[in-house]
Design a protein around this motif. Structure first.
Motif, PDB file in Angstrom:
ATOM      1  N   ILE A  88       0.851  -1.197   0.000  1.00 20.60           N
ATOM      2  CA  ILE A  88       0.000   0.000   0.000  1.00 20.60           C
ATOM      3  C   ILE A  88       0.884   1.242   0.000  1.00 20.60           C
ATOM      4  O   ILE A  88       1.857   1.314   0.750  1.00 20.60           O
ATOM      5  N   GLY A  95      -8.573   6.475   5.875  1.00 23.52           N
ATOM      6  CA  GLY A  95      -8.848   5.042   6.002  1.00 23.52           C
ATOM      7  C   GLY A  95      -8.213   4.432   7.230  1.00 23.52           C
ATOM      8  O   GLY A  95      -8.221   5.021   8.315  1.00 23.52           O
ATOM      9  N   PHE A 173      -3.234   3.671  -2.647  1.00 22.59           N
ATOM     10  CA  PHE A 173      -3.592   2.521  -3.494  1.00 22.59           C
ATOM     11  C   PHE A 173      -2.860   1.286  -3.013  1.00 22.59           C
ATOM     12  O   PHE A 173      -1.915   1.359  -2.231  1.00 22.59           O
TER      13      PHE A 173
END
Ligand code: UDP
Length: 233
Positions: A88, A95, A173
């Protein structure tokens, strides 16, 4: 065609010795599969978006498993051995990062943060450090981790710059990696609104799977908008 594997949102079929057909399905899941839905057209949108990104990486000399797009919802990819880690990259804190650490939501992370997580729904993809990744046999050397880190940061630079020109902020991402038959480490899986966070650069509107995770509505409308923007010249 022989089904090799069916995951939460994609299915893999055997094409021939070295190649696999990766089908993007219309299924959406969140919370390690606890929340599920099916949205007609989602698979095709993600396949097209991911193809665009994979082609961009290829153009920039970043090795991937991607060989071609078979509309509406399939990619032809190299058969690879997947590294059981999720890599990541984060440019903005949100998040799980703000749930786990005292980062303020929306803070820019400069330099970006790279995180390795074990691919395991059962254990909720726990973050691992180098020692844990090695001890679990997820990788066989520290160099492997540093190569993944290096490629992930390069992917971040390429995608971030490209997306910003389209009015989209790449917030964070997830990447997966695999080894091809020649032993090359390559970017695998997909790069799509299911696996990235995208915010509108002007309005900071959410344009990714958080719309599903957080019941914000209009999920596909925003996936469609991402596709439209990245397809423009
Ligand atoms: N992500 C993903 N698959 C996972 C976990 C995360 O694609 O199993 C992506 C997610 O879409 C986001 C980034 O990785 O773009 C960081 O996710 P985070 O750790 O904040 O997870 P979340 O808040 O979704 O639990």
């Amino acid at each position: 065609m022989k089904l090799l594997y069916a995951g939460k949102a994609k299915s893999l079929y055997e094409l021939d010795e070295g190649r696999v057909l990766m089908e993007f399905r219309d299924d959406l899941t969140a919370g390690d599969g606890a929340k599920r839905a099916t949205k007609a057209g989602k698979g095709a949108l993600n396949a097209e978006i991911s193809a665009k990104f994979m082609e961009l990486l290829r153009k920039k000399g970043i090795p991937t498993h991607y060989l071609g797009f078979e509309p509406p919802n399939r990619h032809v990819v190299k058969r690879v051995k997947i590294v059981p880690l999720e890599v990541i990259v984060r440019n903005i804190a949100t998040g799980s990062l703000v749930r786990r650490y005292p980062f303020k939501e929306g803070t820019e992370l400069s330099p970006p943060i790279v995180e390795f997580c074990l691919k395991s729904d059962e254990y909720h993809d726990p973050m691992v450090n180098e020692d844990i990744a090695l001890a679990l046999g997820a990788v066989s050397s520290r160099e492997e981790l540093s190569r993944m880190r290096e490629i992930a940061l390069r992917v971040n630079e390429v995608l971030r710059e490209f997306l910003l020109k389209k009015g989209i902020i790449l917030v964070d991402f997830k990447l997966e990696f695999g080894y091809d038959d020649e032993g090359n480490l390559v970017v695998a899986d997909e790069i799509s609104p299911d696996t990235c966070r995208f915010w509108d650069a002007e309005t900071r509107e959410v344009m990714d799977k958080d719309r599903f995770r957080r019941d914000m509505g209009d999920v596909l409308k925003y996936y469609e908008e991402v596709k439209r923007r990245i397809s423009e010249n």
